[in-house]
Design an enzyme around this catalytic site. Structure first.
Site, PDB file in Angstrom:
ATOM      1  CE  LYS A  18      -2.326  -1.082   3.789  1.00 29.84           C
ATOM      2  NZ  LYS A  18      -1.913  -2.465   4.093  1.00 29.84           N
ATOM      3  NE  ARG A  93      -4.113  -0.681   9.888  1.00 22.64           N
ATOM      4  CZ  ARG A  93      -3.061  -0.074   9.324  1.00 22.64           C
ATOM      5  NH1 ARG A  93      -3.142   1.158   8.931  1.00 22.64           N
ATOM      6  NH2 ARG A  93      -1.945  -0.734   9.148  1.00 22.64           N
ATOM      7  NE  ARG A 164       6.152  -0.223  10.098  1.00 28.11           N
ATOM      8  CZ  ARG A 164       4.962  -0.148   9.503  1.00 28.11           C
ATOM      9  NH1 ARG A 164       4.855   0.445   8.319  1.00 28.11           N
ATOM     10  NH2 ARG A 164       3.894  -0.644  10.073  1.00 28.11           N
ATOM     11  NE  ARG A 175       1.918  -4.513  11.000  1.00 31.32           N
ATOM     12  CZ  ARG A 175       3.053  -4.415  10.297  1.00 31.32           C
ATOM     13  NH1 ARG A 175       4.180  -4.903  10.786  1.00 31.32           N
ATOM     14  NH2 ARG A 175       3.057  -3.830   9.138  1.00 31.32           N
TER      15      ARG A 175
END
Ligand code: AMP
Length: 224
Positions: A18, A93, A164, A175
Site C-alpha cells: 500500500k 482500518r 520498523r 497485525r
C-alpha cells in the site's frame, strides 16, 4: 491526467504494498498521499500527546483507538493541500472508521474509489520481516525483492537502514489477526457502495502500479 478520480483509498492486508503504491499513484495523479501509519509514527517519534497514547498499540501491532485516528484524519482532510484530492493509505482500518469517513463528506460519500491490493497471505509475512526503511529519507527497501546495493545503507541518501519496530514476526502475526478481524470486513461496506476495484498485487512494483492506474482510469463512474 484530467477527469480521474480524486479521492481514493488503498486497501489490503499488511505488506500488500500500500505505502509504496500510494506514493507512486499519488505522484502520478498529482494528489496528496495521506498515510496514517507514518503520521502516527512521527507523533510517537516527537512525543506528542497522540504519540504517547498510540505508542504501545503500534508496537504490538494493535489498532490505535478509533476516536484518536478519526480525529487525526478529520483534521488532516481539512488542510488546504488536500482540496484537489487525496489518497488514503492505512485508513480506514475498522468499520467505525469507514463510517466516520463517509460522514466527512457533507452528506455525500467522499470516497470515489477503493483499490483492494490482493496478495496471498503466504507471501506477506516474508515481505514484512524483510522490509527495511531508511532512517533519513524514509525510502523503503526489501532484502528479498528490492535490496539496497550496500547492506544497511540507503542508495538514495546514504542513511542507515532500520527495521520498523512492528515488523518482527510476533507483531506481524498480530497485525494479520487484527486485519482479518477488524479491517477486512470494511471491504463488504465499500462493495455494497459499488466502490471496490480489485487489483493483483503480485509481481514487480511497476507492474502493480500500472494495474492500479488502469483500474482507476477504467472507473470513471463518480467523477464529480
Ligand atoms: P501502517 O504503517 O499502515 O502499517 O500502520 C502501522 C500501525 O499504526 C498499525 O499497526 C496501527 O497500530 C497504527 N495505525 C495506522 N493506521 C491506523 C488506523 N487507521 N487505525 C488504527 N491504527 C492505525
Amino acid at each position: 491526467m484530467k477527469g480521474h478520480v480524486k479521492r481514493i483509498l488503498l486497501f489490503g492486508p499488511p505488506g500488500a504494498g500500500k505505502g509504496t503504491q500510494a506514493a507512486a499513484i499519488a505522484d502520478r495523479l498529482g494528489i496528496v498521499h495521506v498515510d496514517t501509519g507514518s503520521i502516527i509514527r512521527e507523533n510517537i517519534r516527537t512525543g506528542t500527546p497522540l504519540g504517547l497514547e498510540a505508542g504501545a498499540y503500534v508496537e504490538k501491532g494493535e489498532l490505535v483507538p478509533d476516536e484518536l485516528v478519526i480525529r487525526l484524519i478529520a483534521d488532516r482532510l481539512e488542510k488546504p493541500d488536500v482540496a484537489d484530492g487525496w489518497l488514503l493509505d492505512g485508513f480506514p482500518r475498522s468499520l467505525e472508521q469507514a463510517k466516520a469517513l463517509s460522514e466527512m463528506g457533507d452528506g455525500d460519500e467522499p470516497v470515489e474509489r477503493v483499490v483492494f491490493i490482493d496478495v496471498p497471505e503466504n507471501l506477506l509475512v516474508e515481505r514484512l520481516t524483510s522490509r527495511r526503511i531508511c532512517s533519513g529519507c524514509k525510502a523503503v527497501y526489501n532484502l528479498q525483492t528490492m535490496p539496497p546495493s550496500e547492506p544497511d545503507r540507503c542508495d538514495k541518501c546514504g542513511g542507515r537502514l532500520t527495521q520498523r519496530a512492528d515488523d518482527n514476526e510476533e507483531s506481524v502475526r498480530n497485525r494479520f489477526r487484527v486485519y482479518r478481524e477488524s479491517t477486512a470486513p470494511i471491504a463488504d461496506y465499500y462493495e455494497e457502495k459499488g466502490l471496490i476495484v480489485r487489483v493483483d498485487g503480485t509481481g514487480t512494483v511497476g507492474e502493480v502500479t500500472e494495474r492500479i492506474m488502469s483500474a482507476l482510469a477504467a472507473d470513471r463512474v463518480r467523477t464529480k
